[in-house]
Design a protein around this motif. Sequence first.
Motif, PDB file in Angstrom:
ATOM      1  N   ILE A  17       0.883  -1.167   0.000  1.00  0.00           N
ATOM      2  CA  ILE A  17       0.000   0.000   0.000  1.00  0.00           C
ATOM      3  C   ILE A  17       0.918   1.212   0.000  1.00  0.00           C
ATOM      4  CG2 ILE A  17      -1.877   1.186   1.194  1.00  0.00           C
ATOM      5  CD1 ILE A  17      -2.537  -1.715   0.370  1.00  0.00           C
ATOM      6  N   ARG A  53       2.428   4.470   0.764  1.00  0.00           N
ATOM      7  CA  ARG A  53       2.230   5.328   1.927  1.00  0.00           C
ATOM      8  C   ARG A  53       1.976   6.760   1.493  1.00  0.00           C
ATOM      9  NH1 ARG A  53       8.391   5.300   4.106  1.00  0.00           N
ATOM     10  NH2 ARG A  53       9.179   6.838   2.628  1.00  0.00           N
ATOM     11  N   ASP A  98      -2.682   5.580   6.409  1.00  0.00           N
ATOM     12  CA  ASP A  98      -2.015   4.454   5.750  1.00  0.00           C
ATOM     13  C   ASP A  98      -2.400   3.133   6.410  1.00  0.00           C
ATOM     14  OD1 ASP A  98      -0.774   6.318   4.123  1.00  0.00           O
ATOM     15  OD2 ASP A  98       1.083   6.335   5.294  1.00  0.00           O
ATOM     16  N   GLN A  99      -2.484   3.121   7.728  1.00  0.00           N
ATOM     17  CA  GLN A  99      -2.851   1.896   8.439  1.00  0.00           C
ATOM     18  C   GLN A  99      -4.312   1.522   8.184  1.00  0.00           C
ATOM     19  OE1 GLN A  99      -0.557   0.047   9.896  1.00  0.00           O
ATOM     20  NE2 GLN A  99      -2.094  -1.519  10.258  1.00  0.00           N
ATOM     21  N   ARG A 119      -4.409  -0.038   4.770  1.00  0.00           N
ATOM     22  CA  ARG A 119      -3.857  -1.388   4.834  1.00  0.00           C
ATOM     23  C   ARG A 119      -4.887  -2.356   5.406  1.00  0.00           C
ATOM     24  NH1 ARG A 119      -2.248  -4.962   8.299  1.00  0.00           N
ATOM     25  NH2 ARG A 119      -0.547  -6.380   7.820  1.00  0.00           N
ATOM     26  N   THR A 170       0.754  -8.060   3.404  1.00  0.00           N
ATOM     27  CA  THR A 170       0.381  -6.692   3.041  1.00  0.00           C
ATOM     28  C   THR A 170       1.139  -5.714   3.927  1.00  0.00           C
ATOM     29  OG1 THR A 170      -1.809  -7.481   2.409  1.00  0.00           O
ATOM     30  CG2 THR A 170      -1.543  -5.107   2.698  1.00  0.00           C
ATOM     31  N   VAL A 190       2.706  -1.400   4.284  1.00  0.00           N
ATOM     32  CA  VAL A 190       2.659  -0.006   3.850  1.00  0.00           C
ATOM     33  C   VAL A 190       4.086   0.414   3.564  1.00  0.00           C
ATOM     34  CG1 VAL A 190       2.126   2.359   4.523  1.00  0.00           C
ATOM     35  CG2 VAL A 190       0.600   0.503   5.199  1.00  0.00           C
TER      36      VAL A 190
END
Length: 189
Positions: free
Chosen positions: A103, A105, A115-116, A119, A138, A140
Motif C-alpha cells: 500500500i 504510503r 495508511d494503516q 492497509r 500486506t 505499507v
Amino acid sequence: MKRGFGSLTSMVMLGLGAVVTAGCVVPSLGLFHRRSLAVPDTLPLGSTIRAHYEVMETNGEAGDFIIYRREFVDNTAELTPDGKDHVLEIAARMRSAPFPVIIERSENNSDPELDQLRRNLVVQILTDLGNPDADRRTIVGPAYGRPLTGMEATSDYYRFIGTRYRGDNEWSTGSNGYGYSGFYGGYGF
C-alpha cells in the motif's frame, strides 16, 4: 632404382598419420580420435541474457501488487472503482505469486494513521476473497519506482510515442517541423 623396406614403411606411416589426423579410426593400430568432452567456449545464443529478461519480467509482475494512493478516494480509506478492480485482480493472483502487497504510503509519510486504515481495508478484502496470508503479506511502504511528474510524462510522450520513422534515416514528429534528422540523430528544424 631399388626401393628399400625403410622407404615403404615411412610411406605407410605417413599415410596412416594423414588418416588419423583427419579423424578416422585405425583399429588395427589402436589409434582412436575421440571428441573432447570439455565445456565449449561459446554458450548457446541468448542464454546469457535470458536471466536478465526473467528478472525484468519478475519485477514487472511485482509492480502489479502495488496499490497506489491514486486508487483511494482523496484522503480516505475508500477505494475508487479502479482501486476495487485492482484489489480483485491482486486477490485472484495472490495465491500463485510470492510478491508482497504494498500500500503506497502517504506523501513523506505524513499520515500514518490513514495508511494503516488503508492497509486494514485491503487486508480485510483480500482475506474475504480467500487469501488467509493477506495480513502477513500486506505492508505499507513506498512504491518500487518514483512515478513521473506531469511534465516528465508529457515530455516522454512527445519524445518517444510521438515520433515516427520515415524510412529514409529521418525521424519526424509530424507536421510541427521539429524532429530528429540524420543518421546519428542530430536535431533538425
